[in-house]
Design a protein around this motif. Structure first.
Motif, mmCIF file in Angstrom:
data_model
loop_
_atom_site.group_PDB
_atom_site.id
_atom_site.type_symbol
_atom_site.label_atom_id
_atom_site.label_comp_id
_atom_site.label_asym_id
_atom_site.label_seq_id
_atom_site.Cartn_x
_atom_site.Cartn_y
_atom_site.Cartn_z
ATOM 1 N N SER A 238 6.832 -5.197 -6.245
ATOM 2 C CA SER A 238 6.117 -6.150 -7.098
ATOM 3 C C SER A 238 4.809 -6.637 -6.497
ATOM 4 O O SER A 238 3.967 -7.179 -7.218
ATOM 5 N N ASN A 239 4.616 -6.477 -5.196
ATOM 6 C CA ASN A 239 3.393 -6.938 -4.553
ATOM 7 C C ASN A 239 2.462 -5.797 -4.149
ATOM 8 O O ASN A 239 1.508 -6.016 -3.408
ATOM 9 N N VAL A 240 2.731 -4.598 -4.636
ATOM 10 C CA VAL A 240 1.871 -3.473 -4.286
ATOM 11 C C VAL A 240 0.476 -3.694 -4.867
ATOM 12 O O VAL A 240 0.308 -4.164 -5.994
ATOM 13 N N GLN A 241 -0.531 -3.392 -4.054
ATOM 14 C CA GLN A 241 -1.920 -3.579 -4.456
ATOM 15 C C GLN A 241 -2.679 -2.261 -4.580
ATOM 16 O O GLN A 241 -3.694 -2.190 -5.264
ATOM 17 N N ARG A 242 -2.169 -1.227 -3.904
ATOM 18 C CA ARG A 242 -2.910 0.034 -3.839
ATOM 19 C C ARG A 242 -1.935 1.206 -3.941
ATOM 20 O O ARG A 242 -0.942 1.248 -3.236
ATOM 21 N N ASP B 85 0.850 -1.185 0.000
ATOM 22 C CA ASP B 85 0.000 0.000 0.000
ATOM 23 C C ASP B 85 0.892 1.243 0.000
ATOM 24 O O ASP B 85 1.692 1.427 0.904
ATOM 25 N N VAL B 86 0.757 2.093 -1.039
ATOM 26 C CA VAL B 86 1.590 3.283 -1.173
ATOM 27 C C VAL B 86 0.703 4.515 -1.310
ATOM 28 O O VAL B 86 -0.206 4.541 -2.146
ATOM 29 N N GLU B 87 0.974 5.525 -0.482
ATOM 30 C CA GLU B 87 0.246 6.791 -0.571
ATOM 31 C C GLU B 87 1.250 7.936 -0.629
ATOM 32 O O GLU B 87 2.037 8.131 0.292
ATOM 33 N N VAL B 88 1.206 8.683 -1.724
ATOM 34 C CA VAL B 88 2.068 9.858 -1.881
ATOM 35 C C VAL B 88 1.166 11.080 -1.825
ATOM 36 O O VAL B 88 0.492 11.410 -2.792
ATOM 37 N N ASN B 89 1.157 11.746 -0.672
ATOM 38 C CA ASN B 89 0.237 12.850 -0.444
ATOM 39 C C ASN B 89 0.975 14.176 -0.571
ATOM 40 O O ASN B 89 1.054 14.973 0.345
ATOM 41 N N GLN B 90 1.550 14.400 -1.735
ATOM 42 C CA GLN B 90 2.215 15.652 -2.038
ATOM 43 C C GLN B 90 2.225 15.811 -3.555
ATOM 44 O O GLN B 90 2.165 14.830 -4.294
ATOM 45 N N ASN B 91 2.275 17.047 -3.995
ATOM 46 C CA ASN B 91 2.160 17.323 -5.420
ATOM 47 C C ASN B 91 3.524 17.232 -6.079
ATOM 48 O O ASN B 91 4.261 18.206 -6.174
ATOM 49 N N TRP B 92 3.892 16.044 -6.524
ATOM 50 C CA TRP B 92 5.210 15.799 -7.088
ATOM 51 C C TRP B 92 5.336 16.370 -8.500
ATOM 52 O O TRP B 92 4.429 16.247 -9.322
ATOM 53 N N HIS B 93 6.503 16.938 -8.775
ATOM 54 C CA HIS B 93 6.865 17.252 -10.149
ATOM 55 C C HIS B 93 7.265 15.958 -10.844
ATOM 56 O O HIS B 93 7.635 14.970 -10.208
ATOM 57 N N LYS C 90 5.108 -4.379 -14.077
ATOM 58 C CA LYS C 90 5.745 -5.251 -13.083
ATOM 59 C C LYS C 90 4.833 -5.526 -11.884
ATOM 60 O O LYS C 90 5.225 -6.280 -10.986
ATOM 61 N N LEU C 91 3.651 -4.907 -11.862
ATOM 62 C CA LEU C 91 2.784 -4.992 -10.682
ATOM 63 C C LEU C 91 1.628 -5.948 -10.963
ATOM 64 O O LEU C 91 0.551 -5.536 -11.391
ATOM 65 N N HIS C 92 1.847 -7.220 -10.689
ATOM 66 C CA HIS C 92 0.872 -8.244 -11.049
ATOM 67 C C HIS C 92 -0.213 -8.434 -9.990
ATOM 68 O O HIS C 92 -1.150 -9.196 -10.203
ATOM 69 N N HIS C 93 -0.079 -7.758 -8.861
ATOM 70 C CA HIS C 93 -1.077 -7.889 -7.806
ATOM 71 C C HIS C 93 -1.848 -6.588 -7.589
ATOM 72 O O HIS C 93 -2.561 -6.435 -6.617
ATOM 73 N N PHE C 94 -1.711 -5.685 -8.532
ATOM 74 C CA PHE C 94 -2.275 -4.344 -8.394
ATOM 75 C C PHE C 94 -3.806 -4.388 -8.445
ATOM 76 O O PHE C 94 -4.386 -5.018 -9.319
ATOM 77 N N ARG C 95 -4.458 -3.686 -7.492
ATOM 78 C CA ARG C 95 -5.920 -3.712 -7.421
ATOM 79 C C ARG C 95 -6.568 -2.329 -7.350
ATOM 80 O O ARG C 95 -7.650 -2.124 -7.883
ATOM 81 N N ASP C 96 -5.919 -1.375 -6.682
ATOM 82 C CA ASP C 96 -6.537 -0.067 -6.455
ATOM 83 C C ASP C 96 -5.594 1.041 -6.898
ATOM 84 O O ASP C 96 -4.451 1.109 -6.439
ATOM 85 N N LEU D 27 -1.438 -2.057 -17.299
ATOM 86 C CA LEU D 27 -2.097 -2.697 -16.159
ATOM 87 C C LEU D 27 -2.209 -4.186 -16.426
ATOM 88 O O LEU D 27 -2.777 -4.613 -17.435
ATOM 89 N N MET D 28 -1.696 -4.998 -15.504
ATOM 90 C CA MET D 28 -1.560 -6.417 -15.754
ATOM 91 C C MET D 28 -2.638 -7.275 -15.106
ATOM 92 O O MET D 28 -2.686 -8.473 -15.320
ATOM 93 N N SER D 29 -3.499 -6.680 -14.287
ATOM 94 C CA SER D 29 -4.543 -7.456 -13.618
ATOM 95 C C SER D 29 -5.786 -6.594 -13.470
ATOM 96 O O SER D 29 -5.716 -5.364 -13.541
#
Length: 417
Positions: free
Chosen positions: A179-183, A156-164, A206-212, A232-234
């Motif tokens: 590789s196992n990130v889902q969100r 689970d990854v959340e980037v709560n900033q306005n990246w360039h 590369k993200l085969h378990h991605f869901r959200d 998107l692989m899944s």
């Protein structure tokens, strides 16, 4: 002449537990937190394989770091690892689980101590993080921290900033290693650089378990959404692309993407579709009608023509339970049709609508008189439909995109007598 300092009662209790494994195991959930450091140090000598620090509380590491100042020499001696036999097999690395919140310029005391502790033992420690949150920390510092983390543990990854996009390009290779990130929740800037778009979107291969996937203000995707969708692989469970400019071609590619075939949540709030072909939303909803549970179309400049087009598909969304339409421009006639088509949806329990506009109205805020009139008209429609129902009416136009604030909403509820 030297003086021997007798061990504290706490030290004696710890030493007693360390001599009796059965007693320690049976008392584990009742132990005071002060006993955890010596017991942990003993376990790390030979037996501990997994350490979960995700719910340790605020004082755990400050207590830990100050513990050696008070330990007696006898307990310290008991905690020093002994030399292993040359024939003894090396131990598997200790897996340490922690949730990371990388904030502002520096890490908090807990994380600072943990990273120092893990760096000193990097050959025998695997630092695992399932939830990663980034709030304002420079990307250079983020790279240093994540270089010590087992990236394939992150889910689970959340980037709560306005990246360039330059920061996004730096972060992209790390994302590909998760590789196992889902969100993924990500905010990005308005820049558009084609090579960076490709560099970022290609990581999804590369993200085969991605869901959200939640993308806020991803202006760099305008006209290029198909590049990301192809990677998107899944199948996705939830997709949010909000508050940016997409093209008709982007929405066409979205409706044709195989990865949305099982979509449960779709959020397109802030995507202007008022000038697009009305059939675009219709085709999109037809593709996901069987599984859709949450639909957010706030502030999309949807007008009567788009409503007319999506009504048949919307009425087939039998699993829909939350529907948001605030910030759009509908007449009372379109609102009545919308309420009638959604009245038979068995799971629908949260409904947020814009206050219908008169054709010549330019008011940003409805008057009390007009609001009372709308309330009466809508209540009559609900009464005519004949079953209990509650809707929320947004009566402030051109407001910010946070339409769930109760100060902007009028509740209209019909309960049969």
């Amino acid at each position: 002449m030297s003086f021997w300092a007798p061990p504290r009662l706490l030290d004696l209790a710890a030493m007693s537990l360390l001599r009796n494994e059965d007693l320690a195991m049976s008392a584990l959930e009742f132990l005071p937190i002060e006993l955890l450091p010596p017991l942990f140090m003993e376990a790390l000598r030979c037996k501990l394989r997994v350490l979960d620090l995700r719910n340790t509380g605020q004082n755990f590491w400050s207590m830990w770091s100050g513990y050696t100042d008070h330990m007696s020499s006898s307990l310290l001696a008991a905690s020093v690892p002994q030399n292993r036999s040359r024939t003894e097999q090396p131990l598997a690395p200790l897996e340490v689980f922690v949730e990371m919140s990388l904030k502002e310029w520096a890490m908090d005391e807990f994380l600072t101590y943990l990273m120092r502790w893990a760096e000193q033992r990097k050959d025998s420690i695997h630092l695992c993080c399932k939830k990663l949150k980034i709030f304002g920390m420079p990307v250079e510092n983020i790279m240093k921290v994540l270089s010590m983390v087992q990236l394939d543990c992150i889910q689970d990854v959340e980037v709560n900033q306005n990246w360039h996009l330059s920061s996004l390009a730096t972060f992209a290779p790390l994302l590909g290693q998760m590789s196992n990130v889902q969100r993924l929740i990500l905010s990005a800037s308005e820049e558009q650089e084609q090579h960076v778009v490709v560099q970022f979107t290609s990581q999804f291969l590369k993200l085969h378990h991605f869901r959200d996937l939640y993308l806020e203000s991803p202006f760099f995707l305008s006209g290029h959404l198909d590049q990301m969708l192809r990677c998107l692989m899944s199948p996705l469970d939830n997709l949010a692309i909000t508050h940016c400019l997409l093209t008709e071609s982007d929405l066409t590619h979205l409706s044709q993407c195989p990865s949305i075939s099982q979509l449960k949540g779709l959020d397109l709030s802030g995507i202007t579709v008022g000038d697009f072909s009305p059939e675009l939303l219709q085709v999109l909803l037809e593709q996901i009608a069987d599984t859709l549970q949450v639909l957010d179309l706030n502030q999309c400049e949807i007008m009567d023509s788009q409503i007319e087009a999506i009504l048949p598909a919307l009425s087939h969304c039998s699993q829909l339970r939350s529907f948001r339409m605030c910030g759009n421009f509908l007449s009372m006639a379109a609102m009545e049709k919308l309420l009638r088509h959604t009245s038979e949806l068995p799971s629908l329990s949260q409904e947020f609508y814009p206050a219908p506009l008169k054709s010549n109205s330019s008011q940003a805020v409805l008057s009390e008189e007009r609001l009372a009139q709308l309330r009466a008209e809508l209540l009559e429609i609900l009464r005519d439909l004949g079953h209990p129902r509650t809707i929320w009416l947004n009566f402030i136009f051109f407001a910010s995109y946070d339409y769930d604030k109760h100060s902007h909403l009028e509740i209209i509820e019909y309960i049969p007598a």
